[in-house]
Design a protein around this motif. Structure first.
Motif, mmCIF file in Angstrom:
data_model
loop_
_atom_site.group_PDB
_atom_site.id
_atom_site.type_symbol
_atom_site.label_atom_id
_atom_site.label_comp_id
_atom_site.label_asym_id
_atom_site.label_seq_id
_atom_site.Cartn_x
_atom_site.Cartn_y
_atom_site.Cartn_z
ATOM 1 N N PRO A 173 -0.407 -22.348 -24.634
ATOM 2 C CA PRO A 173 -1.345 -22.349 -25.759
ATOM 3 C C PRO A 173 -1.134 -21.188 -26.713
ATOM 4 O O PRO A 173 -1.754 -21.145 -27.759
ATOM 5 N N GLY A 174 -0.288 -20.234 -26.370
ATOM 6 C CA GLY A 174 -0.025 -19.119 -27.273
ATOM 7 C C GLY A 174 -0.874 -17.923 -26.931
ATOM 8 O O GLY A 174 -1.900 -18.008 -26.271
ATOM 9 N N ARG A 175 -0.408 -16.779 -27.413
ATOM 10 C CA ARG A 175 -1.033 -15.511 -27.072
ATOM 11 C C ARG A 175 -2.493 -15.440 -27.519
ATOM 12 O O ARG A 175 -3.380 -15.017 -26.801
ATOM 13 N N GLY A 176 -2.710 -15.885 -28.729
ATOM 14 C CA GLY A 176 -4.055 -15.802 -29.286
ATOM 15 C C GLY A 176 -5.067 -16.563 -28.439
ATOM 16 O O GLY A 176 -6.138 -16.057 -28.128
ATOM 17 N N GLY A 177 -4.666 -17.769 -28.052
ATOM 18 C CA GLY A 177 -5.556 -18.608 -27.253
ATOM 19 C C GLY A 177 -5.915 -17.952 -25.935
ATOM 20 O O GLY A 177 -7.066 -17.954 -25.516
ATOM 21 N N VAL A 178 -4.914 -17.354 -25.326
ATOM 22 C CA VAL A 178 -5.136 -16.709 -24.037
ATOM 23 C C VAL A 178 -6.094 -15.527 -24.200
ATOM 24 O O VAL A 178 -7.035 -15.349 -23.430
ATOM 25 N N LEU A 179 -5.833 -14.727 -25.228
ATOM 26 C CA LEU A 179 -6.684 -13.561 -25.468
ATOM 27 C C LEU A 179 -8.125 -13.988 -25.687
ATOM 28 O O LEU A 179 -9.058 -13.381 -25.158
ATOM 29 N N LEU A 180 -8.273 -15.046 -26.444
ATOM 30 C CA LEU A 180 -9.604 -15.542 -26.755
ATOM 31 C C LEU A 180 -10.311 -15.976 -25.473
ATOM 32 O O LEU A 180 -11.464 -15.633 -25.232
ATOM 33 N N ALA A 181 -9.566 -16.706 -24.636
ATOM 34 C CA ALA A 181 -10.139 -17.195 -23.383
ATOM 35 C C ALA A 181 -10.539 -16.025 -22.496
ATOM 36 O O ALA A 181 -11.599 -16.026 -21.871
ATOM 37 N N ARG A 182 -9.667 -15.014 -22.490
ATOM 38 C CA ARG A 182 -9.949 -13.855 -21.647
ATOM 39 C C ARG A 182 -11.181 -13.116 -22.153
ATOM 40 O O ARG A 182 -12.049 -12.717 -21.386
ATOM 41 N N ALA A 183 -11.266 -12.962 -23.463
ATOM 42 C CA ALA A 183 -12.410 -12.276 -24.056
ATOM 43 C C ALA A 183 -13.697 -13.014 -23.714
ATOM 44 O O ALA A 183 -14.712 -12.404 -23.377
ATOM 45 N N ARG A 184 -13.614 -14.329 -23.770
ATOM 46 C CA ARG A 184 -14.794 -15.130 -23.471
ATOM 47 C C ARG A 184 -15.241 -14.899 -22.025
ATOM 48 O O ARG A 184 -16.415 -14.758 -21.728
ATOM 49 N N LEU A 185 -14.241 -14.840 -21.151
ATOM 50 C CA LEU A 185 -14.539 -14.654 -19.730
ATOM 51 C C LEU A 185 -15.194 -13.301 -19.491
ATOM 52 O O LEU A 185 -16.180 -13.177 -18.767
#
Lengths: 326, 267
Positions: free
Chosen positions: A69-81
């Motif tokens: 999904p790309g770096r941005g998506g991962v970061l976003l998911a992590r931030a949400r978590l």
């Protein structure tokens, strides 16, 4: 109460590196699990020359679908978590703050968290907290360290010699199911009330998870690996050193991590029974003398300490078990 | 004709079964010669004792009767003159592809510096250049089996014993690995004993196909497989179909007998 933690890792399911629930981020484990399921098409690269010439480009793609999904998506998911988790903790603190103020709970017994924090700060500045913490850590780490030194070699020995394992099995099972805390009075009787009894007690409690996991780690080494090593003409010593030991390391580490949790857990009991320093003493003493704020300060310290210790061990464990994903 | 490499002389293997009155006869009166540099496939239904026979040749177990000779000498235990490739790869999961290939070289006592070099060479031979640092769980099934083959080739055994090495792979990967195995065999001149339950695979790979029956495991027939030409799609060759059908009929008859015997209460 320590019993809930006593279950040793079941190496029958090597897919999960950490057996008990760990507070460390599941993001990382989920990602590694995803990347582990390398697509079978990776083996389909054409036979012969093109296969050899091909850089691992094609496979890099297939073997790391977790990053798709790309770096941005991962970061976003992590931030949400992270936000999710922090929210829960913040909510708890808010309730702790508001409930006493609103009169929902007795303010004398459950003071608002801000007051507890202030008390903690005073204790820390005064040096008392540091002293108690140091006393506890010294006992915990001594017992824990000794347990590692004693239990791992012993476990390797028992696990490797099947008759010994079969012979000792029932006794080990009995001790495993006897809460260490139940034996605390015995330790006090034998070793008295000083440091020896506390360190021995921690040593005893920490020994079981390490010992049992080491035994099962050695016993459950994939038989095919042993067969394969034997077919190469490896002697017993080389077999143990090159196959059995490395194969058992992740299981052993699960035991070490469990023991780490025990080291702090059971020490508290010991310190409540007869001690002049230590966090367990602090909590008990503060309660007895009606210094309720200090009592909570001690409790918070111990839980944060446990959390950090476990986090540290989980990190180390992960380093040793990176390969155990299939 | 090349000299005999592996001589299996009247070999039998009996297992004691816990809880059963009678021991279980896995193999009975096995006589088989494998010539040097030959590619022999051993085909039979599952449970016919193929793997038991391979374990005996590997020296992992001892025969109950008879003897097995390699280069005229009775074998005594496992040795680096024979390399085994297992169906489930048997790679050490904590070692990289390179480390796994080096494993056999360590057993052989090859000096450290030479190990990496040789391991690299053999990984290249099986088409895995660029994957040296991968761990097994980062590789596909086909690639893992390539690593296992490289490992067995690296310590330079005379004989390669392969126990259904491609059975766990998908059809396409299997075919490409079969082709590569033949190429490697041609290049290295190893004696290969290849076990399979796939008739096509046995005919495609073997110079000779030994057909096994089950209960007790016996070799019922050894078929010389010869094609006018191996060019093109061998599996479409009419001769291929004939060999295939011949073996199929034989195995089917065996299966029918076995089924009949199974249905009849024993004792």
């Amino acid at each position: 109460m320590a019993d809930t933690l006593t279950t040793p890792a079941t190496p029958a399911t090597p897919a999960t590196p950490a057996t008990s629930a760990t507070p460390a981020g599941p993001t990382a484990s989920a990602a590694s699990a995803a990347s582990a399921s390398s697509s079978p098409s990776a083996g389909l690269t054409a036979p012969g020359a093109p296969d050899r010439a091909a850089p691992p480009y094609g496979v890099r793609e297939t073997s790391a679908p977790g990053r798709a999904p790309g770096r941005g998506g991962v970061l976003l998911a992590r931030a949400r978590l992270v936000a999710q988790r922090v929210t829960a903790v913040l909510l708890l603190l808010a309730v702790w703050e508001a409930a006493p103020r609103a009169g929902l709970v007795d303010r004398v017994f459950v003071p608002p968290v801000s007051e507890v924090a202030a008390a903690w700060w005073d204790l820390a500045l005064g040096g008392a907290l540091g002293e108690h913490l140091a006393a506890s850590l010294a006992r915990s780490l001594s017992g824990f360290g000794l347990a590692i030194v004693v239990a791992i070699p012993l476990g390797l020995l028992i696990g490797w010699y099947k008759p010994v394992a079969d012979f000792l099995g029932p006794v080990l099972e009995l001790f495993r199911n006897t809460s260490a805390v139940a034996l605390l009075p015995v330790f006090v009787l034998i070793f008295g009330l000083d440091e020896t009894s506390k360190i021995t007690f921690v040593l005893y409690a920490c020994t079981w998870p390490i010992l049992l996991n080491t035994i099962s780690g050695v016993k459950t080494v994939e038989p095919l690996l042993i067969k394969s090593a034997r077919s190469l003409g490896l002697g017993p010593v080389a077999l143990f050193q090159k196959v059995v030991l490395p194969a058992a390391v992740p299981t052993i580490f699960t035991g070490v991590r469990l023991a780490g949790a025990y080291a702090i857990l059971v020490l508290l009991f010991a310190e409540m029974v007869g001690a002049k320093a230590g966090l367990g003493f602090l909590i008990n003493d503060a309660q007895a003398n009606f210094r309720i704020h200090d009592m909570y300060a001690g409790i918070i310290t111990i839980s944060v300490l446990g959390l950090l210790f476990n986090l540290l061990l989980v990190t180390v464990e992960r380093r040793f078990s990176t390969w155990r994903t299939t | 004709m090349s000299p005999v490499k592996i001589a299996i002389r009247d070999v039998g293997k009996v297992f004691r079964v816990r809880g059963a009155d009678r021991p279980f006869t896995a193999l009975e009166h096995i006589d088989l010669d494998v010539r040097e540099g030959e590619f022999l496939t051993l085909v039979g239904p599952s449970g016919c004792g193929k793997s038991t026979l391979l374990d005996l040749v590997a020296g992992l177990t001892e025969p109950s009767t008879g003897e097995i000779l390699i280069d005229g000498r009775a074998i005594s235990g496992p040795g680096l003159d024979r390399g085994i490739v297992f169906q489930q790869y048997a790679l050490l999961p904590w070692r990289t592809a390179l480390g796994n290939v080096e494993f056999g070289l360590e057993a052989k006592g090859v000096p450290r510096r030479e190990r990496a070099e040789r391991a690299r060479h053999f990984l290249g031979l099986v088409g895995l250049t660029g994957f040296e640092r991968r761990y097994p769980h980062e590789l596909s099934g086909g690639m893992r089996q390539r690593v296992a083959i490289a490992r067995s080739l690296a310590f330079d055994p005379d004989v390669l014993l392969m126990d259904e090495p491609f059975a766990a792979l998908d059809a396409q990967t299997r075919e490409s690995l079969q082709e590569e195995l033949l190429r490697i065999w041609g290049k290295t001149g190893k004696t290969v004993v290849f076990i399979t339950h796939g008739i096509d695979e046995a005919v495609y790979l073997g110079q000779r196909v030994a057909v096994m029956s089950s209960r007790p495991g016996r070799i019922t027939e050894v078929i010389e497989v010869a094609f006018d030409s191996r060019e093109g799609d061998l599996r479409a060759d009419p001769a291929f179909g004939e060999y295939r059908h011949h073996i199929w009929t034989r195995l089917r008859d065996e299966a029918a007998t076995a089924h009949h015997e199974e249905a009849t209460p024993v004792g």
